[in-house]
Design an enzyme around this catalytic site. Sequence first.
Site, PDB file in Angstrom:
ATOM      1  CE  LYS B  76      -3.822   2.156   2.620  1.00 37.64           C
ATOM      2  NZ  LYS B  76      -4.706   2.048   3.804  1.00 37.64           N
ATOM      3  CB  SER B 155      -8.012   4.029   2.990  1.00 40.66           C
ATOM      4  OG  SER B 155      -7.173   3.317   3.893  1.00 40.66           O
ATOM      5  CB  SER B 179      -8.489   1.230   5.890  1.00 37.56           C
ATOM      6  OG  SER B 179      -9.123   2.477   5.848  1.00 37.56           O
TER       7      SER B 179
END
Lengths: 95, 485, 488
Positions: B76, B155, B179
């Site tokens: 990420k 997210s 997330s």
Amino acid sequence: MTISRKDIEKVAVLARIRVDEEQVSALEKDLGNILDLVDQLGAADTADVEPLAHPLDAVQRLRKDEVTETNQREAFQAIAPATEDGLYLVPRVIE
Amino acid sequence: MHNKSVAELSRELERGEISSVELTQQFLDRIKQEDGRFNSFITVTEEQALADAKAADEQRAAGNATPWTGVPFAHKDIFCTNGVRTTCGSKMLENFVPPYDATVTGNFRKAGAVCLGKTNMDEFAMGSSTESSYFGATTNPWGLSQGDKRVPGGSSGGSAAAVAARLVPAATATDTGGSIRQPAALCGITGLKPTYGRVSRYGMIAFASSLDQGGTMARTAEDNALMLNVMAGFDPKDSTSIDRELPDYTATLNEPLKGLKIGLPKEYFSDQLSPAMEEQVRNAVKEYEKLGATVKEVSLPNAKLAIAAYYVIAPAEASANLSRFDGARYGYRCDDPKDLMDMYTRTRAEGFGTEVKRRILVGTYALSAGYFDAYYLKAQKVRRLIQQDFINAFKEVDVLMSPTSPSPAFVQGEKTNDPVTMYLEDIFTIAVNLAGVPAMSVPAGFVDGLPVGLQIIGDYFSEARLLNAAHQFQQATDWHQREPQ
Amino acid sequence: MQWDIVIGLEIHVQLATKTKIFSGSSTAYGAEPNTQANAVDLAMPGTLPVPNEQAFRYAVMFGLAVNAEIERRSVFERKNYFYPDLPKGYQTTQLERPIVGPGYVDIDLASGETKRVRIHHAHLEEDAGKSLHDTFYDELGHGMSGIDLNRAGTPLIEVVTEPDMTNAEEAVAFAKKLHSIVTSLGICDGDMSQGSMRFDVNISLKPKGSETLGTRTETKNLNSFRFMEQAIAHEVERQMDILEDGGTIVQETRLYNGDRDESRSMRTKEEANDYRYFPCPDLLPVEIDDSFIEEARNSLPELPDARKARFMDQYGLNDYDAGLLGGDSKLAAFFEEAVSHGKDAKLTSNWIQGEFSARLNAEEKTVADSPISGAQLGDLVVRIADNTISSAGAKKVFEALWSGENDNVDAIIDAKGLKQVSDTGALEAMVDEVLAGMPDQVAQYQNEEDPKKRKKMLGGFMGPLMKASKGQGNPKLFNEILVKKLGG
């Protein structure tokens, strides 16, 4: 709980975010809605409840006083917006 | 090849059936061909990946391999990667190339894993749909065949979409309010948010320090365990990381579930949940009963306050954490600032997106004079009540199960105009972060052709038990093997 | 109208740790800009603070030295504001649970009285970097400031007193005492020119005898005792003028310019500061246990008050000398080294406060820079006490030591021929010879009745005697012989 235009202007200055006139209205609505959501907290009975800052009741570890870092100025300043003579440059600071 | 798990790829590398360079090239090609539809990557590091793959092959030849040596994966774009741009989904860090590694990225490097690139995310991890990224929204691989462009959740939507689309077998992620779990659910993959403090936060760009936790995403529970083996552990650079014995998370995957006590929090089976979603979740729980588990209803009476507490604490912490993005030392600086105030206010107005600014302003307001007690202190007290609910529940049961999200993946743009509606996406996941306990999302069925996630919540440091429960479920079901068309 | 002056101090003390409070970067002074500013100090994204144990040890030592309570569970808060020398956009500090609780320090005043100044608390925090102004320009000619973050993250304790001081003398005496305590503890190098100690002075005035405090101003960043004294005098006068003209004092922060003896208000922002303190979520509560405190207590060196008492007791110094020599740890160490060689404590004390201090002041040196060691001064004192050299000769020896001409006292005495003649026979012969050549003066002396005048007249013989002995006759012995020969 409503938030006024004045409040928004004030927090925008504190947060150092420029907010244009037309954005204030949208923020007034959005922040107002968020604060309405948050106001549910008022319903909770928290008498005699200690605030919880961290999920685990852990205690801070302390580090030995030993130098572990070396000079990496070149690497750090290679990604800086403006430098001169090893200094970071910003618009003049007036005290 | 792209359908294989980390465990399978690791075995093939070990047996010499394929080299890391070949494997890496195949995945890179797949990203090149497919990712135009998903936009799950912000940066693809082809050259570096191939060089790392070559080094991994040499490492393996020299007999120094770990299970990860030569296995491709992605990070990420919130984890700092030395020499590779790390944007956090923001214009503010569009060109930010950190000269240091996050502890998590360093751990994968040491294990010999091959990072293919950095995945897309909501800006500064603030969002539940990966639509607030400066680098464009990520599209969920599910639903495209029906002609819909749906959100992957957020997210960590880039990581979830990339794993679901078989562009990588695994990806790192972070979870502040859901997330990891919510995008895992919406993309039909398996994700784990560990106990707060289990994975180092050093070099993981902070959103809300007391809630943020790095975690894992892959298709199988077993791969999540392999990831956690690399990621977890005490880090002297993170004062909030926990110095505690580290199990081999793969060692207990095959323990039988007989006698496992499951609690179903009644607050999480409320009218916010559609009957179709509820049916899928209840079916999954029935599957556990077949595996020998017992089920009872429990209560988390303060769970309904979780969203309210979260939307004070998280923005408050974020408002301070994001003050460092000021245009002075790195990152974006506005053009021609006329004075210092102008540099600050324009840099931050131009560098941050709408949702980030909204949260900074809310957080600033909640901390400002006259409101601190009513908002911040009150929220911290409610946080303790919520934690107490979990402590009480785990006196009765071993794990809690619930839906991960109230509904399956929604269509892009549907919720972007109303922040509060978007916040309610995390209604079942947020309390877990406030309490700091670990939780997973496991694929558990479909509604209208879209994946449904089962959330499994455990007591502090019970990651091994969660992974065991998820793995056993995956031995009995194949939801996690379904591939989007 | 008569006014009471109310003064409180806030003192920033830089702790002499090797590394910063939250990172392993060096704190050494004088490095090239930003070479000691690393990822954590620069607030690079994702970096996290890890506190330095030594900073806590030093803070606890300070707390014990000022008779304060130690907070067993202290917490760090974030104080939020934007400034280029503050990389994170907040200062990590302590508000609700500072490490050092209420304590006190006793100060000695010129009147001979002792006064107690209460300490409200002392907390740990991080220092900011430095802004260098007016040196740089961007391509459009806008003035730019250069930011050096080497100092950012240096550990500080901020000591906050109660408003217990009533004039500049007391404030300066307190400041000096605090300087003496932290340098004796070895927790601060005390170098004020490098900003190791910085004083903020809060001043208000109230009508004499009134119970209600007036509005106060804060004068910031005074870095010498002299400037502090001047700044207080200046601010008291400024406030008095305003009040006597019927005006009101504005609560504000002021900057004092010591070179011009002027002060001005710091530009106030359109909005009052709202620091939005909240507990730092990157740090956990710090627990200080009994063993940590006991360990710190056992490591406490002798403190100024105890040292003063010992100097009076052990060396028979008077209150003033003992306070002066005992108050400064470096000077005290110099004195003790000298006395261990020179034996005569009073004479050693006189030389340190006289010739030695005068020379240091004249050359703007500290004890640490002295070219003369305590041992050398002690050797010199030995030769004065045993009459080997006269005080005039001693000054010549001191000069030679100071200039580095020679480092051995006896060698200098020999080389310069400063050794006094103390052979009574030889001296008596000289006296006889001189008196024989001065019959008139001898008669005059012997006819004088007034003992005071006689004593004075003895001086008339000393000149010729010193000349006859080529300056090497022991004046004390000459005096004794003269008195005897002249018949009392």
